[in-house]
Design a protein around this motif. Structure first.
Motif, PDB file in Angstrom:
ATOM      1  N   PHE A 122      -5.448   3.528  -9.529  1.00  0.00           N
ATOM      2  CA  PHE A 122      -6.502   4.483  -9.855  1.00  0.00           C
ATOM      3  C   PHE A 122      -6.559   5.649  -8.869  1.00  0.00           C
ATOM      4  CE2 PHE A 122      -7.524   0.271 -11.366  1.00  0.00           C
ATOM      5  CZ  PHE A 122      -7.798   0.496 -12.701  1.00  0.00           C
ATOM      6  N   SER A 123      -5.557   5.725  -7.995  1.00  0.00           N
ATOM      7  CA  SER A 123      -5.462   6.838  -7.053  1.00  0.00           C
ATOM      8  C   SER A 123      -4.575   7.925  -7.658  1.00  0.00           C
ATOM      9  CB  SER A 123      -4.862   6.353  -5.725  1.00  0.00           C
ATOM     10  OG  SER A 123      -4.629   7.434  -4.856  1.00  0.00           O
ATOM     11  N   GLU A 124      -5.032   9.155  -7.584  1.00  0.00           N
ATOM     12  CA  GLU A 124      -4.233  10.263  -8.109  1.00  0.00           C
ATOM     13  C   GLU A 124      -2.885  10.307  -7.396  1.00  0.00           C
ATOM     14  OE1 GLU A 124      -4.557  15.102  -8.827  1.00  0.00           O
ATOM     15  OE2 GLU A 124      -6.202  13.999  -7.894  1.00  0.00           O
ATOM     16  N   GLU A 125      -1.817  10.294  -8.170  1.00  0.00           N
ATOM     17  CA  GLU A 125      -0.457  10.289  -7.629  1.00  0.00           C
ATOM     18  C   GLU A 125      -0.173   9.039  -6.784  1.00  0.00           C
ATOM     19  OE1 GLU A 125       1.958  12.816  -8.253  1.00  0.00           O
ATOM     20  OE2 GLU A 125       0.427  13.314  -9.730  1.00  0.00           O
ATOM     21  N   GLY A 126      -0.986   7.989  -6.973  1.00  0.00           N
ATOM     22  CA  GLY A 126      -0.871   6.809  -6.128  1.00  0.00           C
ATOM     23  C   GLY A 126       0.493   6.147  -6.162  1.00  0.00           C
ATOM     24  N   ALA A 127       1.043   5.953  -7.355  1.00  0.00           N
ATOM     25  CA  ALA A 127       2.330   5.268  -7.470  1.00  0.00           C
ATOM     26  C   ALA A 127       3.446   6.078  -6.807  1.00  0.00           C
ATOM     27  CB  ALA A 127       2.660   5.003  -8.939  1.00  0.00           C
ATOM     28  N   LYS A 128       3.404   7.408  -6.980  1.00  0.00           N
ATOM     29  CA  LYS A 128       4.426   8.256  -6.366  1.00  0.00           C
ATOM     30  C   LYS A 128       4.304   8.236  -4.843  1.00  0.00           C
ATOM     31  CE  LYS A 128       4.988  11.479 -10.230  1.00  0.00           C
ATOM     32  NZ  LYS A 128       4.859  12.902 -10.673  1.00  0.00           N
ATOM     33  N   GLU A 129       3.068   8.250  -4.354  1.00  0.00           N
ATOM     34  CA  GLU A 129       2.856   8.206  -2.904  1.00  0.00           C
ATOM     35  C   GLU A 129       3.383   6.892  -2.322  1.00  0.00           C
ATOM     36  OE1 GLU A 129      -1.280   8.781  -2.286  1.00  0.00           O
ATOM     37  OE2 GLU A 129      -1.233  10.938  -2.728  1.00  0.00           O
ATOM     38  N   ARG A 130       3.142   5.792  -3.027  1.00  0.00           N
ATOM     39  CA  ARG A 130       3.620   4.494  -2.542  1.00  0.00           C
ATOM     40  C   ARG A 130       5.147   4.467  -2.510  1.00  0.00           C
ATOM     41  NH1 ARG A 130       0.576   0.759   0.017  1.00  0.00           N
ATOM     42  NH2 ARG A 130       2.486  -0.425  -0.271  1.00  0.00           N
ATOM     43  N   ALA A 131       5.787   5.003  -3.544  1.00  0.00           N
ATOM     44  CA  ALA A 131       7.248   5.011  -3.596  1.00  0.00           C
ATOM     45  C   ALA A 131       7.827   5.853  -2.460  1.00  0.00           C
ATOM     46  CB  ALA A 131       7.722   5.533  -4.947  1.00  0.00           C
ATOM     47  N   ALA A 132       7.220   7.011  -2.207  1.00  0.00           N
ATOM     48  CA  ALA A 132       7.698   7.868  -1.121  1.00  0.00           C
ATOM     49  C   ALA A 132       7.477   7.202   0.226  1.00  0.00           C
ATOM     50  CB  ALA A 132       6.983   9.216  -1.170  1.00  0.00           C
ATOM     51  N   MET A 190       2.693  -5.819  -0.862  1.00  0.00           N
ATOM     52  CA  MET A 190       1.995  -4.974  -1.828  1.00  0.00           C
ATOM     53  C   MET A 190       2.845  -4.646  -3.057  1.00  0.00           C
ATOM     54  SD  MET A 190      -1.136  -4.351  -0.926  1.00  0.00           S
ATOM     55  CE  MET A 190      -1.449  -3.015  -2.069  1.00  0.00           C
ATOM     56  N   GLY A 191       4.122  -5.023  -3.043  1.00  0.00           N
ATOM     57  CA  GLY A 191       4.984  -4.786  -4.203  1.00  0.00           C
ATOM     58  C   GLY A 191       5.133  -3.309  -4.494  1.00  0.00           C
ATOM     59  N   ASP A 192       4.992  -2.935  -5.763  1.00  0.00           N
ATOM     60  CA  ASP A 192       5.129  -1.521  -6.125  1.00  0.00           C
ATOM     61  C   ASP A 192       3.819  -0.761  -5.938  1.00  0.00           C
ATOM     62  OD1 ASP A 192       3.585  -2.446  -8.213  1.00  0.00           O
ATOM     63  OD2 ASP A 192       5.032  -1.954  -9.794  1.00  0.00           O
ATOM     64  N   GLY A 193       2.823  -1.447  -5.376  1.00  0.00           N
ATOM     65  CA  GLY A 193       1.547  -0.798  -5.112  1.00  0.00           C
ATOM     66  C   GLY A 193       0.565  -0.837  -6.257  1.00  0.00           C
ATOM     67  N   LEU A 194       0.967  -1.425  -7.383  1.00  0.00           N
ATOM     68  CA  LEU A 194       0.102  -1.496  -8.558  1.00  0.00           C
ATOM     69  C   LEU A 194      -0.450  -2.912  -8.729  1.00  0.00           C
ATOM     70  CD1 LEU A 194       2.261   0.600 -11.040  1.00  0.00           C
ATOM     71  CD2 LEU A 194       0.435   1.391  -9.502  1.00  0.00           C
ATOM     72  N   VAL A 195      -1.583  -3.032  -9.400  1.00  0.00           N
ATOM     73  CA  VAL A 195      -2.211  -4.335  -9.619  1.00  0.00           C
ATOM     74  C   VAL A 195      -1.240  -5.238 -10.370  1.00  0.00           C
ATOM     75  CG1 VAL A 195      -4.132  -5.567 -10.670  1.00  0.00           C
ATOM     76  CG2 VAL A 195      -4.513  -3.298  -9.679  1.00  0.00           C
ATOM     77  N   PRO A 196      -0.825  -6.379  -9.778  1.00  0.00           N
ATOM     78  CA  PRO A 196       0.134  -7.276 -10.445  1.00  0.00           C
ATOM     79  C   PRO A 196      -0.566  -8.173 -11.472  1.00  0.00           C
ATOM     80  CG  PRO A 196      -0.439  -8.169  -8.304  1.00  0.00           C
ATOM     81  CD  PRO A 196      -1.185  -6.857  -8.435  1.00  0.00           C
ATOM     82  N   ARG A 197      -0.958  -7.573 -12.584  1.00  0.00           N
ATOM     83  CA  ARG A 197      -1.832  -8.267 -13.531  1.00  0.00           C
ATOM     84  C   ARG A 197      -1.239  -9.566 -14.066  1.00  0.00           C
ATOM     85  NH1 ARG A 197      -2.895  -2.902 -13.756  1.00  0.00           N
ATOM     86  NH2 ARG A 197      -5.080  -2.264 -13.924  1.00  0.00           N
ATOM     87  N   ASP A 198       0.051  -9.579 -14.357  1.00  0.00           N
ATOM     88  CA  ASP A 198       0.661 -10.808 -14.876  1.00  0.00           C
ATOM     89  C   ASP A 198       0.595 -11.931 -13.845  1.00  0.00           C
ATOM     90  OD1 ASP A 198       1.209  -9.514 -17.235  1.00  0.00           O
ATOM     91  OD2 ASP A 198       3.339  -9.190 -16.801  1.00  0.00           O
ATOM     92  N   ARG A 199       0.866 -11.601 -12.592  1.00  0.00           N
ATOM     93  CA  ARG A 199       0.809 -12.610 -11.537  1.00  0.00           C
ATOM     94  C   ARG A 199      -0.624 -13.084 -11.321  1.00  0.00           C
ATOM     95  NH1 ARG A 199       3.424 -16.767  -9.586  1.00  0.00           N
ATOM     96  NH2 ARG A 199       3.598 -16.878  -7.298  1.00  0.00           N
ATOM     97  N   LEU A 200      -1.572 -12.161 -11.330  1.00  0.00           N
ATOM     98  CA  LEU A 200      -2.973 -12.524 -11.129  1.00  0.00           C
ATOM     99  C   LEU A 200      -3.485 -13.408 -12.267  1.00  0.00           C
ATOM    100  CD1 LEU A 200      -4.563  -9.204  -9.793  1.00  0.00           C
ATOM    101  CD2 LEU A 200      -3.472 -11.059  -8.520  1.00  0.00           C
ATOM    102  N   ALA A 201      -2.944 -13.207 -13.456  1.00  0.00           N
ATOM    103  CA  ALA A 201      -3.380 -14.008 -14.603  1.00  0.00           C
ATOM    104  C   ALA A 201      -3.014 -15.477 -14.453  1.00  0.00           C
ATOM    105  CB  ALA A 201      -2.771 -13.446 -15.887  1.00  0.00           C
ATOM    106  N   SER A 202      -2.104 -15.786 -13.524  1.00  0.00           N
ATOM    107  CA  SER A 202      -1.686 -17.178 -13.327  1.00  0.00           C
ATOM    108  C   SER A 202      -2.491 -17.900 -12.247  1.00  0.00           C
ATOM    109  CB  SER A 202      -0.200 -17.224 -12.947  1.00  0.00           C
ATOM    110  OG  SER A 202       0.013 -16.728 -11.627  1.00  0.00           O
ATOM    111  N   ILE A 203      -3.414 -17.214 -11.607  1.00  0.00           N
ATOM    112  CA  ILE A 203      -4.189 -17.834 -10.521  1.00  0.00           C
ATOM    113  C   ILE A 203      -5.194 -18.820 -11.111  1.00  0.00           C
ATOM    114  CG2 ILE A 203      -5.863 -17.412  -8.680  1.00  0.00           C
ATOM    115  CD1 ILE A 203      -4.488 -14.771  -8.120  1.00  0.00           C
ATOM    116  N   PRO A 204      -5.135 -20.098 -10.699  1.00  0.00           N
ATOM    117  CA  PRO A 204      -6.000 -21.105 -11.317  1.00  0.00           C
ATOM    118  C   PRO A 204      -7.368 -21.253 -10.669  1.00  0.00           C
ATOM    119  CG  PRO A 204      -4.449 -22.183  -9.852  1.00  0.00           C
ATOM    120  CD  PRO A 204      -4.128 -20.700  -9.803  1.00  0.00           C
ATOM    121  N   VAL A 205      -7.578 -20.651  -9.501  1.00  0.00           N
ATOM    122  CA  VAL A 205      -8.819 -20.875  -8.752  1.00  0.00           C
ATOM    123  C   VAL A 205      -9.722 -19.652  -8.849  1.00  0.00           C
ATOM    124  CG1 VAL A 205      -7.664 -22.449  -7.165  1.00  0.00           C
ATOM    125  CG2 VAL A 205      -7.843 -20.022  -6.572  1.00  0.00           C
TER     126      VAL A 205
END
Length: 260
Positions: A122-132, A190-205
Motif C-alpha cells: 500500500f506504499s506508493e512505488e513500494g514494490a519498486k523501492e523494495r526491488a531497488a 521480507m521476501g518481495d516486500g509484499l503481503v504473502p497472502r498464500d503463506r499467511l492463509a496456512s497459519i493455523p493459530v
C-alpha cells in the motif's frame, strides 16, 4: 545476554528471560538486538516469562553460512524448547515477518502477534523501492561497503539525510556497521516486500496484527491486510502510536491477547 541455546545447525543463540508465567518470545526487527526488546519484556514480566534474544548474525549470537529463513525459524524452535516446549510469539517490524513464517511452519506456537510488519503493498512505488533496495543492498554488502548498506536501510525507513549524517558521526555508527550484514537476513525474511497472502492463509493459530494510529496509512493498511489474510487473524490500532511504539502502550494489548 545471560543464556544460550543451540539451534539445529549448531549456531549459539543468546537470550535472556524475565518474569514468571506462560512464555512469550519477542522478536526484534532490522538493525536491532534482543536488548531493544527488553523494555517490552519488562512490561510483560508481571504476567509472563518474557524472552528476548539476539537474532543470528548480531549481538552475542553466532552465525552460520549460508543464511536461510528456515535457519531463523529453527532458532525460534530452539528458544521455544528452552521456554518449555510452547510459547506465544511477538514480532516488531520485520521481526513480524519472521514470526508469521514461524507460525506457518508448524512450530508449537500458541498465539502470535505482529506490530507493523512493513509490507509495501500500500506504499506508493513500494514494490519498486523494495526491488531497488534489494539490488543495491546486495551490491554494497558484496563490496564490503557496510556504511553504505546502513544508509540504504535508513533511507528505506524514511530517515532524512541530516539524520543519517548525524548517525554517521555518532558513537553508535561502528555498531551499526558491524550489524550491516544482518540487513540481508531481514530483507530475505521480507521476501518481495509484499503481503504473502498464500503463506499467511496456512497459519493455523490466532494472529493479532497491531498498527499505530499515528503511523503512515500504508503501514496501517499493510497491517490490516495481514490480519485479513490469516484465517484466525484480528486487527488492532493503538491510538497515537507510530512505528516506534511505546512498550507500555503495546504490552497491555499483548497481555490481554496472550492470556490463556
Amino acid at each position: 545476554m545471560d543464556k544460550k541455546t543451540l539451534s539445529r545447525d549448531g549456531t549459539p543463540i543468546a537470550y535472556d528471560s524475565t518474569g514468571q508465567g506462560p512464555a512469550v518470545i519477542l522478536v526484534s526487527g532490522a538493525m536491532s538486538t534482543g536488548g531493544s526488546m527488553a523494555p517490552l519484556a519488562a512490561a510483560l514480566a508481571d504476567r509472563f516469562t518474557a524472552f528476548v534474544y539476539d537474532r543470528r548474525g548480531r549481538g552475542e549470537s553466532g552465525d552460520t553460512a549460508p543464511y536461510a529463513v528456515q535457519r531463523e525459524v529453527e532458532d525460534l524452535a530452539a528458544l521455544i524448547g528452552a521456554a518449555g516446549g510452547e510459547a506465544c510469539l511477538c514480532g516488531v517490524s520485520s521481526g513480524g515477518a519472521l514470526v508469521l513464517e514461524a507460525a506457518a511452519s508448524g512450530l508449537p506456537v500458541r498465539r502470535a502477534a505482529v506490530y507493523e510488519t512493513p509490507f509495501a503493498d500500500f506504499s506508493e512505488e513500494g514494490a519498486k523501492e523494495r526491488a531497488a533496495y534489494t539490488e543495491n543492498l546486495t551490491a554494497a554488502l558484496a563490496e564490503g561497503r557496510r556504511g553504505a548498506a546502513v544508509e540504504l536501510f535508513m533511507r528505506l525507513a524514511g530517515m532524512p539525510d541530516e539524520m543519517i549524517e548525524g548517525a554517521r558521526q555518532s558513537p553508535m555508527w561502528a555498531g551499526m556497521e558491524a550489524a550491516a550484514p544482518s540487513l540481508a537476513y531481514d530483507n530475505t525474511v521480507m521476501g518481495d516486500g509484499l503481503v504473502p497472502r498464500d503463506r499467511l492463509a496456512s497459519i493455523p493459530v490466532p494472529v493479532l496484527a497491531v498498527a499505530g494510529g499515528a503511523s503512515p496509512e500504508w503501514l496501517r493498511e499493510a497491517t490490516r491486510a495481514v490480519a485479513e489474510a490469516v484465517p484466525r487473524g484480528s486487527y488492532r490500532s493503538l491510538e497515537g502510536q507510530t512505528h516506534m511504539v511505546d512498550p507500555n502502550a503495546l504490552a497491555p494489548v499483548l497481555a490481554e491477547y496472550f492470556t490463556p
